[in-house]
Design a protein around this motif. Structure first.
Motif, PDB file in Angstrom:
ATOM      1  N   ARG A 249       0.802  -1.221   0.000  1.00 16.02           N
ATOM      2  CA  ARG A 249       0.000   0.000   0.000  1.00 16.02           C
ATOM      3  C   ARG A 249       0.832   1.266   0.000  1.00 16.02           C
ATOM      4  N   ALA A 250       2.070   1.168   0.422  1.00 13.40           N
ATOM      5  CA  ALA A 250       2.891   2.362   0.619  1.00 13.40           C
ATOM      6  C   ALA A 250       3.217   3.027  -0.709  1.00 13.40           C
ATOM      7  N   GLU A 251       3.440   4.320  -0.644  1.00 15.19           N
ATOM      8  CA  GLU A 251       3.837   5.099  -1.819  1.00 15.19           C
ATOM      9  C   GLU A 251       5.288   4.767  -2.125  1.00 15.19           C
ATOM     10  N   ARG A 252       5.544   4.240  -3.281  1.00 13.48           N
ATOM     11  CA  ARG A 252       6.907   3.829  -3.639  1.00 13.48           C
ATOM     12  C   ARG A 252       7.623   4.975  -4.306  1.00 13.48           C
ATOM     13  N   SER A 253       8.911   5.068  -4.001  1.00 10.78           N
ATOM     14  CA  SER A 253       9.728   6.110  -4.638  1.00 10.78           C
ATOM     15  C   SER A 253       9.962   5.793  -6.104  1.00 10.78           C
ATOM     16  N   ASN A 254      10.023   4.509  -6.425  1.00 12.11           N
ATOM     17  CA  ASN A 254      10.245   4.097  -7.816  1.00 12.11           C
ATOM     18  C   ASN A 254       8.922   3.688  -8.428  1.00 12.11           C
ATOM     19  N   ARG A 255       8.359   4.550  -9.266  1.00  9.12           N
ATOM     20  CA  ARG A 255       7.063   4.279  -9.877  1.00  9.12           C
ATOM     21  C   ARG A 255       7.123   3.102 -10.854  1.00  9.12           C
ATOM     22  N   PHE A 256       8.334   2.828 -11.366  1.00  9.78           N
ATOM     23  CA  PHE A 256       8.469   1.758 -12.354  1.00  9.78           C
ATOM     24  C   PHE A 256       8.133   0.403 -11.735  1.00  9.78           C
ATOM     25  N   ILE A 257       8.442   0.238 -10.450  1.00 13.32           N
ATOM     26  CA  ILE A 257       8.127  -1.008  -9.761  1.00 13.32           C
ATOM     27  C   ILE A 257       6.609  -1.197  -9.697  1.00 13.32           C
ATOM     28  N   SER A 258       5.906  -0.113  -9.392  1.00 13.57           N
ATOM     29  CA  SER A 258       4.441  -0.181  -9.358  1.00 13.57           C
ATOM     30  C   SER A 258       3.883  -0.537 -10.726  1.00 13.57           C
ATOM     31  N   PHE A 259       4.499   0.016 -11.763  1.00 11.39           N
ATOM     32  CA  PHE A 259       4.030  -0.258 -13.125  1.00 11.39           C
ATOM     33  C   PHE A 259       4.225  -1.739 -13.473  1.00 11.39           C
ATOM     34  N   ILE A 260       5.373  -2.312 -13.120  1.00 11.77           N
ATOM     35  CA  ILE A 260       5.631  -3.725 -13.393  1.00 11.77           C
ATOM     36  C   ILE A 260       4.656  -4.601 -12.616  1.00 11.77           C
ATOM     37  N   SER A 261       4.354  -4.230 -11.377  1.00  8.99           N
ATOM     38  CA  SER A 261       3.391  -4.990 -10.584  1.00  8.99           C
ATOM     39  C   SER A 261       2.005  -4.939 -11.219  1.00  8.99           C
ATOM     40  N   LEU A 262       1.629  -3.745 -11.712  1.00 10.68           N
ATOM     41  CA  LEU A 262       0.335  -3.602 -12.378  1.00 10.68           C
ATOM     42  C   LEU A 262       0.270  -4.463 -13.638  1.00 10.68           C
ATOM     43  N   ILE A 263       1.364  -4.460 -14.406  1.00  9.79           N
ATOM     44  CA  ILE A 263       1.429  -5.289 -15.613  1.00  9.79           C
ATOM     45  C   ILE A 263       1.296  -6.765 -15.243  1.00  9.79           C
ATOM     46  N   SER A 264       1.907  -7.171 -14.139  1.00  4.85           N
ATOM     47  CA  SER A 264       1.821  -8.561 -13.684  1.00  4.85           C
ATOM     48  C   SER A 264       0.379  -8.938 -13.374  1.00  4.85           C
ATOM     49  N   ILE A 265      -0.329  -8.037 -12.669  1.00  4.04           N
ATOM     50  CA  ILE A 265      -1.727  -8.300 -12.317  1.00  4.04           C
ATOM     51  C   ILE A 265      -2.584  -8.381 -13.577  1.00  4.04           C
ATOM     52  N   ILE A 266      -2.395  -7.427 -14.505  1.00  6.98           N
ATOM     53  CA  ILE A 266      -3.188  -7.411 -15.738  1.00  6.98           C
ATOM     54  C   ILE A 266      -2.908  -8.655 -16.578  1.00  6.98           C
ATOM     55  N   GLY A 267      -1.618  -9.014 -16.696  1.00 10.20           N
ATOM     56  CA  GLY A 267      -1.253 -10.201 -17.479  1.00 10.20           C
ATOM     57  C   GLY A 267      -1.851 -11.471 -16.892  1.00 10.20           C
ATOM     58  N   LEU A 268      -1.785 -11.585 -15.566  1.00 14.69           N
ATOM     59  CA  LEU A 268      -2.331 -12.765 -14.901  1.00 14.69           C
ATOM     60  C   LEU A 268      -3.862 -12.800 -15.058  1.00 14.69           C
ATOM     61  N   THR A 269      -4.481 -11.650 -14.930  1.00 16.33           N
ATOM     62  CA  THR A 269      -5.945 -11.570 -15.088  1.00 16.33           C
ATOM     63  C   THR A 269      -6.364 -11.999 -16.482  1.00 16.33           C
ATOM     64  N   LEU A 270      -5.710 -11.442 -17.502  1.00 14.18           N
ATOM     65  CA  LEU A 270      -6.053 -11.780 -18.883  1.00 14.18           C
ATOM     66  C   LEU A 270      -5.779 -13.253 -19.182  1.00 14.18           C
ATOM     67  N   GLY A 271      -4.638 -13.746 -18.699  1.00 15.10           N
ATOM     68  CA  GLY A 271      -4.282 -15.138 -18.959  1.00 15.10           C
ATOM     69  C   GLY A 271      -5.303 -16.099 -18.378  1.00 15.10           C
ATOM     70  N   VAL A 272      -5.680 -15.891 -17.114  1.00 13.23           N
ATOM     71  CA  VAL A 272      -6.656 -16.770 -16.460  1.00 13.23           C
ATOM     72  C   VAL A 272      -8.023 -16.644 -17.124  1.00 13.23           C
ATOM     73  N   ALA A 273      -8.433 -15.403 -17.445  1.00  9.92           N
ATOM     74  CA  ALA A 273      -9.753 -15.179 -18.058  1.00  9.92           C
ATOM     75  C   ALA A 273      -9.846 -15.839 -19.427  1.00  9.92           C
ATOM     76  N   VAL A 274      -8.827 -15.649 -20.260  1.00 12.32           N
ATOM     77  CA  VAL A 274      -8.839 -16.231 -21.608  1.00 12.32           C
ATOM     78  C   VAL A 274      -8.794 -17.751 -21.530  1.00 12.32           C
ATOM     79  N   LEU A 275      -7.992 -18.283 -20.622  1.00 12.57           N
ATOM     80  CA  LEU A 275      -7.872 -19.730 -20.482  1.00 12.57           C
ATOM     81  C   LEU A 275      -9.214 -20.348 -20.083  1.00 12.57           C
ATOM     82  N   ILE A 276      -9.899 -19.748 -19.122  1.00  8.90           N
ATOM     83  CA  ILE A 276     -11.204 -20.267 -18.694  1.00  8.90           C
ATOM     84  C   ILE A 276     -12.220 -20.172 -19.827  1.00  8.90           C
ATOM     85  N   THR A 277     -12.229 -19.036 -20.540  1.00 10.94           N
ATOM     86  CA  THR A 277     -13.208 -18.835 -21.611  1.00 10.94           C
ATOM     87  C   THR A 277     -13.004 -19.824 -22.755  1.00 10.94           C
TER      88      THR A 277
END
Length: 411
Positions: free
Chosen positions: A15-43
């Motif tokens: 939850r903390a505000e990170r000094s390096n925004r790039f880390i937050s961006f990579i984490s967001l990409i990880s969540i989106i990629g995992l979400t899309l992968g699981v959703a497409v696989l189930i569908t």
């Protein structure tokens, strides 16, 4: 309120505000990629399950699942059918005579597989009675020379219920004018709609009329069986031949349509494997984000160790962070995937009808079937959770090995 320290710190880092925004961006990409992968696989797997179920219920509901045939007509087929039905694997039986020919009407000609049936028995082993569009199978009365066709074939031949249509057999008959094909005019008494593959290939006439057309004694050519477990059909058909081994020969659906079902299973496995690679790629992003997080939080880890934090506690902190990404991505992907899988049939059906796209004309069914298997969803969710956990181990071990003295030397 008591909370495990590793969970508390891991959630705080998330939850903390990170000094390096790039880390937050990579984490967001990880969540989106995992979400899309699981959703497409189930569908996609749900659509493949839908096709598998529809083909099993429609095509195997029409074609013989297991049969025994004889080289000669069986006049006493009822005692034989009753003996075969005593097998606990056999739920229903029906006699038949099979013949091939051509239908002709209004200048149109089409090859056809014709089954001579007894309506009251045939409706017990076939789904045709549930898919009649006009008329009924009961109108196939012996001596009336009635015929039931699929709607697609009836449209092609330009005939409606009550019209005449000619069946031409490949057998030739001698006449004063020479050798001519054998033919007979039938009256269309009903139409059915199962699938495009079946509608254009199969027709039904009374078994008595089929025997008469082939100039055979009244009786059956074979016995068709409906089995509780379709994969037991080869064993059931072989067992049925033991009733009269000297004149019965077994056949089953695996010999006629087995390749179709093998292809569907292979395609499902390959598509599932390829789509699972999306989940793996998204999981590797978890490694990247956690490695950068460990680098960013080196001083925090060193301070925690000086206060007595054990390497196990430090590992758990970063495992918690990685699993948060995995849980969020997997849960969102499961919700989206299940929702889309349950609605894709109606959505694509509406689009197909609204824009007149004819999307399903090349498929055995006229819509996109979808069947969500709970077992498939559980396997996908479990695999995603396990993969997310495995991807946290390396960054967490790396964090646990941080030396406080070396890290804080220049702080």
């Amino acid at each position: 309120m008591f909370r495990p320290l590793a969970l508390f710190i891991g959630l705080r880092y998330t939850r903390a505000e990170r000094s390096n925004r790039f880390i937050s961006f990579i984490s967001l990409i990880s969540i989106i990629g995992l979400t899309l992968g699981v959703a497409v696989l189930i569908t996609v797997l749900s659509v493949m399950n839908g096709f598998d179920r529809e083909i099993k219920s429609r095509i195997l509901g029409m074609i013989p699942q297991a049969t025994v045939t004889s080289t000669q007509i069986i006049p006493d087929w009822e005692p034989l059918a009753n003996q075969i039905k005593q097998d606990p694997e056999v739920s229903e039986v029906a006699p038949f005579i099979q013949l091939q020919g051509m239908l002709t009407s209004n200048g149109q000609v089409s090859g056809i597989m014709v089954s001579g049936v007894v309506p009251e028995y045939e409706q017990k082993v076939s789904i045709i009675g549930e898919h009649m569009v006009e008329g009924s199978l009961d109108k196939l009365q012996a001596g009336d020379f009635g015929i039931v066709l699929g709607v697609d074939l009836a449209d092609l031949m330009g005939v409606d219920v009550g019209d005449k249509i000619t069946l031409v057999l490949p057998e030739a008959s001698p006449s004063p004018a020479g050798i001519i094909p054998r033919f007979k005019r039938f009256t269309l008494v009903g139409t059915y709609d199962i699938s495009k593959e079946v509608n254009s290939l199969m027709a039904y006439i009374p078994m008595h009329d089929a025997a008469k057309l082939l100039r055979l004694p009244d009786g059956a050519q074979g016995i068709r069986m409906k089995v509780d477990n379709i994969f037991a059909a080869p064993k059931v058909s072989k067992a049925a031949t033991q009733v009269a081994p000297e004149r019965l020969y077994p056949t089953d659906w695996t010999q006629t349509h087995g390749n179709l079902f093998s292809a569907i299973q292979m395609e499902k496995a390959m598509i599932g494997l390829l789509l699972f690679l999306i989940v793996i790629v998204a999981a590797f992003n978890i490694v990247s984000s956690l490695v950068m997080m460990v680098t960013d939080k080196k001083s925090d880890v060193a301070i925690l160790k000086t206060f007595g934090a054990t390497p196990k506690l430090i590992m758990n902190v970063f495992v918690v962070q990685g699993m948060i990404i995995g849980v969020i991505g997997t849960v969102l992907g499961t919700i989206i995937g299940v929702t889309f899988a349950l609605s894709i049939s109606s959505v694509l059906g509406y689009i197909n009808d609204a824009f007149n796209l004819h999307l399903f004309d090349v498929y055995p069914v006229n819509y996109l079937p979808s069947y969500v298997k709970v077992s498939d969803v559980l396997i996908i969710v479990s695999a995603s959770f396990l993969l997310s956990f495995l991807m946290t181990i390396y960054p967490a071990r790396r964090a646990a090995k941080i030396q406080p003295a070396q890290t804080l030397r220049y702080e």
